[in-house]
Design a protein around this motif. Sequence first.
Motif, PDB file in Angstrom:
ATOM      1  N   PRO A 170       0.850  -1.197   0.000  1.00  0.00           N
ATOM      2  CA  PRO A 170       0.000   0.000   0.000  1.00  0.00           C
ATOM      3  C   PRO A 170       0.880   1.240   0.000  1.00  0.00           C
ATOM      4  O   PRO A 170       2.091   1.166   0.243  1.00  0.00           O
ATOM      5  N   TYR A 171       0.287   2.370  -0.293  1.00  0.00           N
ATOM      6  CA  TYR A 171       0.990   3.654  -0.182  1.00  0.00           C
ATOM      7  C   TYR A 171       0.778   4.227   1.212  1.00  0.00           C
ATOM      8  O   TYR A 171      -0.180   3.875   1.911  1.00  0.00           O
ATOM      9  N   LEU A 172       1.669   5.123   1.595  1.00  0.00           N
ATOM     10  CA  LEU A 172       1.459   5.944   2.778  1.00  0.00           C
ATOM     11  C   LEU A 172       1.065   7.328   2.302  1.00  0.00           C
ATOM     12  O   LEU A 172       1.623   7.836   1.325  1.00  0.00           O
ATOM     13  N   LEU A 173       0.099   7.934   2.962  1.00  0.00           N
ATOM     14  CA  LEU A 173      -0.275   9.311   2.685  1.00  0.00           C
ATOM     15  C   LEU A 173       0.473  10.178   3.684  1.00  0.00           C
ATOM     16  O   LEU A 173       0.205  10.130   4.885  1.00  0.00           O
ATOM     17  N   GLY A 174       1.454  10.938   3.176  1.00  0.00           N
ATOM     18  CA  GLY A 174       2.280  11.753   4.054  1.00  0.00           C
ATOM     19  C   GLY A 174       2.170  13.235   3.746  1.00  0.00           C
ATOM     20  O   GLY A 174       1.913  13.619   2.604  1.00  0.00           O
ATOM     21  N   VAL A 175       2.365  14.058   4.764  1.00  0.00           N
ATOM     22  CA  VAL A 175       2.304  15.511   4.586  1.00  0.00           C
ATOM     23  C   VAL A 175       3.556  16.142   5.193  1.00  0.00           C
ATOM     24  O   VAL A 175       4.232  15.554   6.044  1.00  0.00           O
ATOM     25  N   HIS A 176       3.848  17.363   4.749  1.00  0.00           N
ATOM     26  CA  HIS A 176       4.939  18.112   5.357  1.00  0.00           C
ATOM     27  C   HIS A 176       4.508  18.526   6.770  1.00  0.00           C
ATOM     28  O   HIS A 176       3.337  18.895   6.981  1.00  0.00           O
ATOM     29  N   PRO A 177       5.396  18.480   7.751  1.00  0.00           N
ATOM     30  CA  PRO A 177       5.024  18.804   9.142  1.00  0.00           C
ATOM     31  C   PRO A 177       4.423  20.194   9.330  1.00  0.00           C
ATOM     32  O   PRO A 177       3.708  20.430  10.310  1.00  0.00           O
ATOM     33  N   SER A 178       4.693  21.111   8.410  1.00  0.00           N
ATOM     34  CA  SER A 178       4.157  22.467   8.542  1.00  0.00           C
ATOM     35  C   SER A 178       2.666  22.528   8.241  1.00  0.00           C
ATOM     36  O   SER A 178       1.992  23.517   8.588  1.00  0.00           O
ATOM     37  N   LEU A 179       2.125  21.478   7.604  1.00  0.00           N
ATOM     38  CA  LEU A 179       0.700  21.474   7.266  1.00  0.00           C
ATOM     39  C   LEU A 179      -0.115  21.202   8.528  1.00  0.00           C
ATOM     40  O   LEU A 179       0.109  20.206   9.216  1.00  0.00           O
ATOM     41  N   PRO A 180      -1.064  22.062   8.857  1.00  0.00           N
ATOM     42  CA  PRO A 180      -1.851  21.884  10.081  1.00  0.00           C
ATOM     43  C   PRO A 180      -2.922  20.805   9.937  1.00  0.00           C
ATOM     44  O   PRO A 180      -4.130  21.084   9.989  1.00  0.00           O
ATOM     45  N   ALA A 181      -2.482  19.570   9.765  1.00  0.00           N
ATOM     46  CA  ALA A 181      -3.402  18.435   9.648  1.00  0.00           C
ATOM     47  C   ALA A 181      -2.729  17.209  10.244  1.00  0.00           C
ATOM     48  O   ALA A 181      -1.668  16.783   9.781  1.00  0.00           O
ATOM     49  N   VAL A 220       9.919  17.074   1.343  1.00  0.00           N
ATOM     50  CA  VAL A 220      10.699  17.261   2.568  1.00  0.00           C
ATOM     51  C   VAL A 220      11.089  18.735   2.755  1.00  0.00           C
ATOM     52  O   VAL A 220      11.122  19.235   3.878  1.00  0.00           O
ATOM     53  N   SER A 221      11.347  19.422   1.644  1.00  0.00           N
ATOM     54  CA  SER A 221      11.751  20.832   1.734  1.00  0.00           C
ATOM     55  C   SER A 221      10.564  21.771   1.966  1.00  0.00           C
ATOM     56  O   SER A 221      10.752  22.955   2.243  1.00  0.00           O
ATOM     57  N   GLY A 222       9.337  21.232   1.824  1.00  0.00           N
ATOM     58  CA  GLY A 222       8.160  22.056   2.055  1.00  0.00           C
ATOM     59  C   GLY A 222       7.607  22.742   0.827  1.00  0.00           C
ATOM     60  O   GLY A 222       6.652  23.524   0.914  1.00  0.00           O
ATOM     61  N   GLN A 223       8.179  22.468  -0.348  1.00  0.00           N
ATOM     62  CA  GLN A 223       7.649  23.053  -1.580  1.00  0.00           C
ATOM     63  C   GLN A 223       6.330  22.404  -1.984  1.00  0.00           C
ATOM     64  O   GLN A 223       5.563  22.976  -2.752  1.00  0.00           O
ATOM     65  N   LEU A 224       6.087  21.195  -1.479  1.00  0.00           N
ATOM     66  CA  LEU A 224       4.818  20.487  -1.676  1.00  0.00           C
ATOM     67  C   LEU A 224       4.215  20.208  -0.311  1.00  0.00           C
ATOM     68  O   LEU A 224       4.926  20.143   0.701  1.00  0.00           O
ATOM     69  N   GLN A 225       2.892  20.028  -0.294  1.00  0.00           N
ATOM     70  CA  GLN A 225       2.235  19.793   0.991  1.00  0.00           C
ATOM     71  C   GLN A 225       2.023  18.303   1.314  1.00  0.00           C
ATOM     72  O   GLN A 225       2.037  17.924   2.464  1.00  0.00           O
ATOM     73  N   LEU A 226       1.826  17.478   0.308  1.00  0.00           N
ATOM     74  CA  LEU A 226       1.557  16.073   0.583  1.00  0.00           C
ATOM     75  C   LEU A 226       1.911  15.188  -0.606  1.00  0.00           C
ATOM     76  O   LEU A 226       2.137  15.657  -1.711  1.00  0.00           O
ATOM     77  N   SER A 227       1.954  13.897  -0.334  1.00  0.00           N
ATOM     78  CA  SER A 227       2.231  12.929  -1.384  1.00  0.00           C
ATOM     79  C   SER A 227       1.915  11.531  -0.872  1.00  0.00           C
ATOM     80  O   SER A 227       1.860  11.297   0.341  1.00  0.00           O
TER      81      SER A 227
END
Length: 328
Positions: free
Chosen positions: A130-141, A200-207
Amino acid sequence: MVRNPAILQLVPCAAFLLTAATTLPALAQETYPAKPVRLLVGFSPGGGQDIAARLIGKFLSASWNQSIVVDNRAGANGIIAAEAVANAAPDGYTLHMFTANDTVNAATRAKMPYDTLRDLAPVTSLASAPYLLGVHPSLPASNVRELVTLAKARPGQLSYASSGTGSPIHLSTALFNKMAGINLLHVPYKGAGPALVDLVSGQLQLSMASLGSFAQHVNSGRIRVLAVSGAARMAQLPAVPTIAESGVPGYEASTWNGIAAPAKTPPAIISAVNREITRLLALPEVKEAYARVGAEPRTSTPDAFAAQIKSEMNKWAALVKSMGLKLE
Protein backbone atom coordinates in the motif's frame (compact mmCIF):
# COMPACT_ATOMS: atom_id res chain seq x y z
CA MET A 1 21.45 -48.90 -55.93
CA VAL A 2 24.64 -46.87 -56.33
CA ARG A 3 25.86 -45.10 -53.24
CA ASN A 4 28.09 -42.06 -53.42
CA PRO A 5 30.90 -42.53 -50.86
CA ALA A 6 31.41 -38.77 -50.63
CA ILE A 7 27.77 -38.21 -49.66
CA LEU A 8 27.94 -41.02 -47.11
CA GLN A 9 30.94 -39.36 -45.50
CA LEU A 10 29.02 -36.09 -45.22
CA VAL A 11 26.03 -37.65 -43.43
CA PRO A 12 27.75 -38.08 -40.05
CA CYS A 13 29.13 -34.53 -40.31
CA ALA A 14 25.67 -33.12 -41.04
CA ALA A 15 24.19 -35.06 -38.15
CA PHE A 16 26.91 -33.74 -35.84
CA LEU A 17 26.30 -30.14 -36.94
CA LEU A 18 22.54 -30.50 -36.47
CA THR A 19 23.05 -31.92 -32.99
CA ALA A 20 25.47 -29.13 -32.08
CA ALA A 21 23.08 -26.47 -33.35
CA THR A 22 20.28 -27.73 -31.13
CA THR A 23 22.49 -28.49 -28.12
CA LEU A 24 24.47 -25.24 -27.83
CA PRO A 25 21.43 -23.02 -27.04
CA ALA A 26 20.32 -25.57 -24.45
CA LEU A 27 23.76 -25.53 -22.85
CA ALA A 28 23.72 -21.72 -22.82
CA GLN A 29 20.38 -21.78 -21.03
CA GLU A 30 21.61 -24.35 -18.51
CA THR A 31 24.54 -22.11 -17.55
CA TYR A 32 22.40 -18.95 -17.34
CA PRO A 33 23.38 -16.45 -16.17
CA ALA A 34 26.97 -16.57 -17.42
CA LYS A 35 27.47 -12.79 -17.24
CA PRO A 36 25.97 -9.73 -15.48
CA VAL A 37 22.22 -9.12 -15.87
CA ARG A 38 20.73 -5.65 -16.30
CA LEU A 39 17.47 -4.87 -14.50
CA LEU A 40 15.90 -1.72 -15.93
CA VAL A 41 13.81 0.49 -13.65
CA GLY A 42 11.67 3.23 -15.17
CA PHE A 43 12.14 5.67 -12.30
CA SER A 44 14.88 7.58 -10.54
CA PRO A 45 16.82 6.15 -7.57
CA GLY A 46 15.21 6.40 -4.16
CA GLY A 47 11.62 5.52 -5.06
CA GLY A 48 9.73 2.41 -4.01
CA GLN A 49 10.20 0.57 -7.31
CA ASP A 50 13.93 1.31 -7.30
CA ILE A 51 14.25 0.03 -3.73
CA ALA A 52 12.35 -3.17 -4.57
CA ALA A 53 14.51 -3.71 -7.67
CA ARG A 54 17.72 -3.30 -5.71
CA LEU A 55 16.50 -5.74 -3.09
CA ILE A 56 15.76 -8.55 -5.53
CA GLY A 57 18.93 -7.65 -7.42
CA LYS A 58 21.00 -8.06 -4.27
CA PHE A 59 19.61 -11.50 -3.51
CA LEU A 60 19.78 -12.71 -7.11
CA SER A 61 23.38 -11.53 -7.38
CA ALA A 62 24.39 -13.54 -4.31
CA SER A 63 22.47 -16.60 -5.51
CA TRP A 64 23.70 -16.56 -9.11
CA ASN A 65 27.19 -15.25 -8.30
CA GLN A 66 26.68 -12.66 -11.02
CA SER A 67 26.23 -8.90 -10.86
CA ILE A 68 22.66 -7.62 -11.20
CA VAL A 69 23.03 -4.08 -12.53
CA VAL A 70 20.04 -1.89 -11.68
CA ASP A 71 19.75 0.55 -14.57
CA ASN A 72 17.50 3.55 -13.85
CA ARG A 73 15.91 4.92 -17.03
CA ALA A 74 13.55 7.54 -15.59
CA GLY A 75 10.99 9.36 -17.68
CA ALA A 76 7.68 9.06 -19.53
CA ASN A 77 6.04 7.21 -16.62
CA GLY A 78 8.33 4.21 -17.13
CA ILE A 79 7.95 4.00 -20.91
CA ILE A 80 11.63 4.74 -21.61
CA ALA A 81 12.82 1.74 -19.60
CA ALA A 82 10.11 -0.58 -20.91
CA GLU A 83 10.87 0.35 -24.51
CA ALA A 84 14.57 -0.36 -23.98
CA VAL A 85 13.73 -3.83 -22.68
CA ALA A 86 11.24 -4.49 -25.48
CA ASN A 87 13.99 -3.74 -28.00
CA ALA A 88 16.73 -5.65 -26.17
CA ALA A 89 18.13 -9.02 -27.22
CA PRO A 90 15.84 -11.81 -25.89
CA ASP A 91 18.65 -13.63 -24.10
CA GLY A 92 17.72 -13.09 -20.45
CA TYR A 93 20.44 -10.53 -19.79
CA THR A 94 18.09 -7.54 -19.92
CA LEU A 95 15.09 -7.64 -17.58
CA HIS A 96 12.39 -5.11 -16.78
CA MET A 97 11.01 -4.07 -13.40
CA PHE A 98 7.39 -4.26 -14.53
CA THR A 99 5.11 -2.03 -12.44
CA ALA A 100 1.53 -0.87 -12.28
CA ASN A 101 2.72 2.11 -14.33
CA ASP A 102 3.19 -0.18 -17.31
CA THR A 103 -0.46 -1.21 -17.21
CA VAL A 104 -1.55 2.43 -16.85
CA ASN A 105 0.51 3.40 -19.89
CA ALA A 106 -0.85 0.56 -21.99
CA ALA A 107 -4.43 1.37 -21.02
CA THR A 108 -4.37 5.13 -21.36
CA ARG A 109 -1.83 6.21 -23.96
CA ALA A 110 -3.04 6.67 -27.52
CA LYS A 111 0.42 5.97 -28.95
CA MET A 112 3.02 3.65 -27.49
CA PRO A 113 6.48 2.83 -28.91
CA TYR A 114 5.90 -0.85 -28.08
CA ASP A 115 3.04 -3.24 -27.36
CA THR A 116 2.96 -4.23 -23.68
CA LEU A 117 1.37 -7.63 -24.26
CA ARG A 118 3.22 -8.48 -27.46
CA ASP A 119 6.73 -7.12 -26.82
CA LEU A 120 7.26 -7.97 -23.15
CA ALA A 121 7.23 -11.48 -21.69
CA PRO A 122 5.90 -11.73 -18.11
CA VAL A 123 8.23 -13.71 -15.81
CA THR A 124 6.73 -13.39 -12.33
CA SER A 125 4.99 -10.97 -10.03
CA LEU A 126 7.29 -9.81 -7.26
CA ALA A 127 5.63 -7.84 -4.47
CA SER A 128 2.78 -5.52 -3.59
CA ALA A 129 2.40 -2.75 -1.04
CA PRO A 130 0.00 0.00 0.00
CA TYR A 131 0.99 3.65 -0.18
CA LEU A 132 1.46 5.94 2.78
CA LEU A 133 -0.27 9.31 2.68
CA GLY A 134 2.28 11.75 4.05
CA VAL A 135 2.30 15.51 4.59
CA HIS A 136 4.94 18.11 5.36
CA PRO A 137 5.02 18.80 9.14
CA SER A 138 4.16 22.47 8.54
CA LEU A 139 0.70 21.47 7.27
CA PRO A 140 -1.85 21.88 10.08
CA ALA A 141 -3.40 18.43 9.65
CA SER A 142 -2.73 15.48 11.94
CA ASN A 143 -5.22 13.10 10.32
CA VAL A 144 -7.15 12.59 7.09
CA ARG A 145 -10.29 14.33 8.31
CA GLU A 146 -8.32 17.48 9.15
CA LEU A 147 -6.58 17.28 5.77
CA VAL A 148 -9.92 17.06 3.97
CA THR A 149 -11.32 20.00 5.96
CA LEU A 150 -8.21 22.07 5.17
CA ALA A 151 -8.32 21.14 1.47
CA LYS A 152 -11.97 22.15 1.23
CA ALA A 153 -11.12 25.50 2.79
CA ARG A 154 -8.24 25.98 0.32
CA PRO A 155 -9.41 24.48 -3.00
CA GLY A 156 -6.56 24.09 -5.49
CA GLN A 157 -3.98 25.46 -3.05
CA LEU A 158 -2.61 22.25 -1.53
CA SER A 159 -0.25 20.46 -3.91
CA TYR A 160 0.61 16.78 -4.09
CA ALA A 161 3.47 15.07 -5.87
CA SER A 162 3.43 12.00 -8.07
CA SER A 163 6.01 10.07 -10.06
CA GLY A 164 4.41 11.25 -13.30
CA THR A 165 1.11 12.09 -14.96
CA GLY A 166 -0.94 8.93 -15.23
CA SER A 167 1.24 7.06 -12.74
CA PRO A 168 -0.41 4.87 -10.10
CA ILE A 169 0.46 7.46 -7.44
CA HIS A 170 -1.24 10.14 -9.53
CA LEU A 171 -4.34 8.02 -10.09
CA SER A 172 -4.45 6.81 -6.49
CA THR A 173 -4.30 10.39 -5.19
CA ALA A 174 -6.76 11.59 -7.83
CA LEU A 175 -9.13 8.86 -6.64
CA PHE A 176 -8.69 10.14 -3.07
CA ASN A 177 -9.35 13.65 -4.40
CA LYS A 178 -12.59 12.54 -5.99
CA MET A 179 -13.87 10.34 -3.16
CA ALA A 180 -13.07 12.96 -0.50
CA GLY A 181 -14.67 15.75 -2.54
CA ILE A 182 -11.58 17.96 -2.54
CA ASN A 183 -9.40 19.71 -5.13
CA LEU A 184 -5.69 19.03 -4.63
CA LEU A 185 -3.18 20.40 -7.16
CA HIS A 186 -1.19 17.71 -8.99
CA VAL A 187 2.57 18.25 -9.51
CA PRO A 188 4.13 15.45 -11.59
CA TYR A 189 7.80 14.42 -11.34
CA LYS A 190 9.98 11.91 -13.19
CA GLY A 191 10.18 9.70 -10.14
CA ALA A 192 9.39 9.39 -6.44
CA GLY A 193 12.92 10.43 -5.44
CA PRO A 194 12.77 14.02 -6.78
CA ALA A 195 9.19 14.37 -5.52
CA LEU A 196 10.27 13.45 -1.99
CA VAL A 197 13.02 16.08 -2.08
CA ASP A 198 10.44 18.82 -2.66
CA LEU A 199 8.02 17.35 -0.12
CA VAL A 200 10.70 17.26 2.57
CA SER A 201 11.75 20.83 1.73
CA GLY A 202 8.16 22.06 2.06
CA GLN A 203 7.65 23.05 -1.58
CA LEU A 204 4.82 20.49 -1.68
CA GLN A 205 2.23 19.79 0.99
CA LEU A 206 1.56 16.07 0.58
CA SER A 207 2.23 12.93 -1.38
CA MET A 208 1.64 9.21 -1.48
CA ALA A 209 4.66 6.90 -1.51
CA SER A 210 5.83 3.50 -0.35
CA LEU A 211 7.11 2.85 3.16
CA GLY A 212 10.55 2.31 1.66
CA SER A 213 10.53 5.78 0.15
CA PHE A 214 9.16 7.52 3.23
CA ALA A 215 10.90 5.57 6.03
CA GLN A 216 13.97 7.70 6.74
CA HIS A 217 12.02 10.95 6.40
CA VAL A 218 9.27 9.72 8.73
CA ASN A 219 11.84 8.60 11.30
CA SER A 220 13.55 12.00 11.15
CA GLY A 221 10.24 13.86 11.52
CA ARG A 222 10.45 15.50 8.10
CA ILE A 223 7.26 13.78 6.91
CA ARG A 224 4.11 13.11 8.93
CA VAL A 225 2.16 9.98 7.91
CA LEU A 226 -1.62 10.37 8.14
CA ALA A 227 -2.86 7.05 6.76
CA VAL A 228 -2.19 4.04 4.55
CA SER A 229 -3.97 3.47 1.24
CA GLY A 230 -4.59 -0.27 1.51
CA ALA A 231 -7.68 -2.12 2.64
CA ALA A 232 -6.06 -2.96 5.98
CA ARG A 233 -3.51 -1.44 8.33
CA MET A 234 0.14 -2.34 7.82
CA ALA A 235 1.84 -4.69 10.27
CA GLN A 236 4.82 -2.32 10.30
CA LEU A 237 2.63 0.67 11.27
CA PRO A 238 -0.28 -0.76 13.28
CA ALA A 239 -1.18 2.61 14.81
CA VAL A 240 -1.62 4.28 11.41
CA PRO A 241 -5.23 3.99 10.14
CA THR A 242 -6.33 3.35 6.59
CA ILE A 243 -7.74 6.16 4.49
CA ALA A 244 -11.03 4.28 4.37
CA GLU A 245 -11.42 4.25 8.15
CA SER A 246 -10.33 7.89 8.37
CA GLY A 247 -13.35 9.45 6.69
CA VAL A 248 -13.18 8.22 3.09
CA PRO A 249 -15.07 4.91 3.20
CA GLY A 250 -14.44 2.47 0.38
CA TYR A 251 -11.10 3.95 -0.62
CA GLU A 252 -8.33 1.44 -1.45
CA ALA A 253 -5.22 1.54 -3.65
CA SER A 254 -1.84 -0.17 -3.73
CA THR A 255 1.28 -0.53 -5.80
CA TRP A 256 2.86 -3.71 -7.14
CA ASN A 257 5.65 -4.91 -9.38
CA GLY A 258 7.11 -7.91 -11.14
CA ILE A 259 9.74 -9.00 -13.61
CA ALA A 260 9.40 -9.09 -17.40
CA ALA A 261 11.78 -9.90 -20.24
CA PRO A 262 11.89 -9.13 -23.95
CA ALA A 263 9.42 -11.15 -26.02
CA LYS A 264 10.88 -14.33 -27.51
CA THR A 265 13.15 -14.88 -24.53
CA PRO A 266 13.61 -18.69 -24.37
CA PRO A 267 11.05 -20.35 -22.07
CA ALA A 268 13.89 -22.17 -20.31
CA ILE A 269 15.44 -18.85 -19.24
CA ILE A 270 12.10 -17.39 -18.17
CA SER A 271 11.50 -20.53 -16.10
CA ALA A 272 14.98 -20.27 -14.56
CA VAL A 273 14.42 -16.65 -13.49
CA ASN A 274 10.92 -17.41 -12.22
CA ARG A 275 12.12 -20.45 -10.28
CA GLU A 276 14.98 -18.61 -8.59
CA ILE A 277 12.93 -15.56 -7.63
CA THR A 278 10.18 -17.81 -6.25
CA ARG A 279 12.77 -19.67 -4.17
CA LEU A 280 14.35 -16.48 -2.87
CA LEU A 281 11.10 -14.78 -1.91
CA ALA A 282 10.16 -17.78 0.22
CA LEU A 283 13.25 -17.34 2.41
CA PRO A 284 12.62 -15.69 5.81
CA GLU A 285 15.48 -13.21 5.42
CA VAL A 286 14.16 -12.06 2.04
CA LYS A 287 10.60 -11.73 3.36
CA GLU A 288 11.95 -9.69 6.25
CA ALA A 289 13.90 -7.40 3.92
CA TYR A 290 10.78 -6.66 1.87
CA ALA A 291 8.68 -6.21 5.01
CA ARG A 292 11.07 -3.49 6.17
CA VAL A 293 10.12 -1.41 3.12
CA GLY A 294 6.42 -2.19 3.49
CA ALA A 295 6.16 -4.77 0.69
CA GLU A 296 4.72 -8.27 0.69
CA PRO A 297 6.36 -10.81 -1.66
CA ARG A 298 3.89 -12.29 -4.14
CA THR A 299 5.29 -14.56 -6.83
CA SER A 300 3.34 -16.22 -9.62
CA THR A 301 3.70 -18.26 -12.76
CA PRO A 302 4.37 -16.38 -16.00
CA ASP A 303 0.81 -17.14 -17.15
CA ALA A 304 -0.71 -15.89 -13.91
CA PHE A 305 1.36 -12.72 -14.10
CA ALA A 306 0.20 -12.19 -17.69
CA ALA A 307 -3.42 -12.49 -16.53
CA GLN A 308 -2.76 -9.97 -13.74
CA ILE A 309 -1.29 -7.51 -16.24
CA LYS A 310 -4.33 -7.79 -18.53
CA SER A 311 -6.71 -7.34 -15.60
CA GLU A 312 -4.84 -4.25 -14.36
CA MET A 313 -4.84 -2.71 -17.83
CA ASN A 314 -8.61 -3.01 -17.97
CA LYS A 315 -9.05 -1.63 -14.44
CA TRP A 316 -6.97 1.48 -15.01
CA ALA A 317 -8.58 2.18 -18.38
CA ALA A 318 -12.02 2.08 -16.76
CA LEU A 319 -10.90 4.31 -13.88
CA VAL A 320 -9.34 6.96 -16.11
CA LYS A 321 -12.44 7.04 -18.29
CA SER A 322 -14.79 7.39 -15.30
CA MET A 323 -12.68 10.19 -13.80
CA GLY A 324 -12.30 12.06 -17.09
CA LEU A 325 -8.54 12.31 -16.73
CA LYS A 326 -6.48 13.51 -19.67
CA LEU A 327 -2.98 12.08 -19.65
CA GLU A 328 -0.03 13.87 -21.16
